[in-house]
Design a protein around this motif. Sequence first.
Motif, PDB file in Angstrom:
ATOM      1  N   UNK A  63     -49.395   4.983 -29.613  1.00  0.00           N
ATOM      2  CA  UNK A  63     -49.299   3.557 -29.894  1.00  0.00           C
ATOM      3  C   UNK A  63     -50.537   3.030 -30.588  1.00  0.00           C
ATOM      4  N   UNK A  64     -51.712   3.495 -30.153  1.00  0.00           N
ATOM      5  CA  UNK A  64     -52.946   3.065 -30.799  1.00  0.00           C
ATOM      6  C   UNK A  64     -53.019   3.515 -32.247  1.00  0.00           C
ATOM      7  N   UNK A  65     -52.497   4.714 -32.549  1.00  0.00           N
ATOM      8  CA  UNK A  65     -52.513   5.202 -33.929  1.00  0.00           C
ATOM      9  C   UNK A  65     -51.584   4.379 -34.807  1.00  0.00           C
ATOM     10  N   UNK A  66     -50.416   4.033 -34.299  1.00  0.00           N
ATOM     11  CA  UNK A  66     -49.506   3.195 -35.071  1.00  0.00           C
ATOM     12  C   UNK A  66     -50.101   1.809 -35.323  1.00  0.00           C
ATOM     13  N   UNK A  67     -50.707   1.238 -34.298  1.00  0.00           N
ATOM     14  CA  UNK A  67     -51.333  -0.067 -34.477  1.00  0.00           C
ATOM     15  C   UNK A  67     -52.507   0.009 -35.451  1.00  0.00           C
ATOM     16  N   UNK A 124     -55.824   4.493 -39.581  1.00  0.00           N
ATOM     17  CA  UNK A 124     -56.359   3.262 -40.156  1.00  0.00           C
ATOM     18  C   UNK A 124     -56.607   3.419 -41.654  1.00  0.00           C
ATOM     19  N   UNK A 125     -57.186   4.548 -42.048  1.00  0.00           N
ATOM     20  CA  UNK A 125     -57.464   4.804 -43.461  1.00  0.00           C
ATOM     21  C   UNK A 125     -56.167   4.927 -44.250  1.00  0.00           C
ATOM     22  N   UNK A 126     -55.175   5.625 -43.691  1.00  0.00           N
ATOM     23  CA  UNK A 126     -53.884   5.741 -44.361  1.00  0.00           C
ATOM     24  C   UNK A 126     -53.223   4.374 -44.525  1.00  0.00           C
ATOM     25  N   UNK A 127     -53.361   3.519 -43.527  1.00  0.00           N
ATOM     26  CA  UNK A 127     -52.836   2.161 -43.643  1.00  0.00           C
ATOM     27  C   UNK A 127     -53.494   1.400 -44.769  1.00  0.00           C
TER      28      UNK A 127
END
Length: 428
Positions: A63-67, A124-127
């Motif tokens: 969940x933290x990775x998706x957020x 985060x970087x991919x986002x």
Amino acid sequence: MVKEADVDISQDAEDTQTAGWILVNPRILIGLIGVVACYGWLFLMLGTSVFFPLADPEGLISGGAHLAFVGGVCAALAAVWWLSDALVAHRMTHFVIAAACAVAGTAALWVLRGQPGLLWAPSLVAGCGFGFLSPLYGEYVCLFFHGSLRVYVNGIFAAAALACVWLLFISEALLFAFAALFPLVALGCYLIVMHLFDLRERSRASRAQSDQRHRIVWRSYLATATSGMAAGYAVGCILSTQTVHDWPYIIIEVMVSATCLLLLYDSLKTHRVTESVTMRWFLPGSAIVVFPLVFVPEPLVVIFALLLLCGSFFPTTCSLSAVCKHIVICDLSAVRAFSFGRLMSFLGIALGMVLAFAGFTAGSVAFFGPLVTPGSVVVFMLLVIFSASFVMTEDNYPDEKRFKRVESDGGGRSPSPRARPSASWTRP
């Protein structure tokens, strides 16, 4: 003097409009493939755990990775909006930033797959990579498909959903490699069309001019954020209870693809799904769908979450096509206006995912107690009701008829769009 690049772009756009929505120009088709890959990448990052193969049983790390991905998208979109003039003037720099973030983030997700506690950083970087790339494709859609924006937006969503269906037929060992193709294809296609059409030389409205012509009211952004919140809440519920190879994902993929194809059919034939109609039905409908989550057992959560997710595609595609149409009608800076509109949507997605993860992940329920689930549902419903009290009063996005009505009443200055070979709108 008209530049040669402008003539080529206008001619290509005219060829596209003449041919209907089925493309025959291979150069424009390259860009369309890139848009589909870009949104397929988004669907995989947000709706599946394919990029996070070592998700923990309690759902906190995943969940933290998706957020973190959504946070990266929001940060990049905000940066694009704020620095729109500089990024438009230095398009190659803009693309290089997007490519660097997308490739680095995706590669690091693979390298760090054995250290799940660190997955949030590459996510985060991919986002950020998606957040920098998507406004470039938003501008591309406005340039080439302005005659049939609803058709193309719905077609892009349908094609992206169908492309993701292939996840169901690929072995678990190859899932990440398949998913990594999406950002690579999106980056490669944009690099090609940027060279083919010389998009770096395309003249555009400045930040000041765009803000002066901008006519979207705050209710429109509230509607966009609310539809994003519903999508985020549905995705969060699904991610909290399912993995890619669970059997409900077969139903999820089929239903999402069918919904997108239904929207495409409506935009081609019936034309009944409009922004105002969808928000009037979707907002109370979403509250009705979410309310049973307080009572249903965990195996049935995915059913109601799927209904909410499919319903969220209606206002999401409407708002996306509406903001693109607004960019064309008012001759706005496409990069600036598109990035701000999508920022509102992803802020809503972030809020919805936070509420869902807080209410349905095993770790959150174990920490806060069983009452956190009904609390999450109640907060979501209150936010939807609050939004509905403002959004459902009237149509929110401006169109040609509203411009003409304002001009005839003497109630404002009409926009001054550039003359373009489009049959879908006329100068007010």
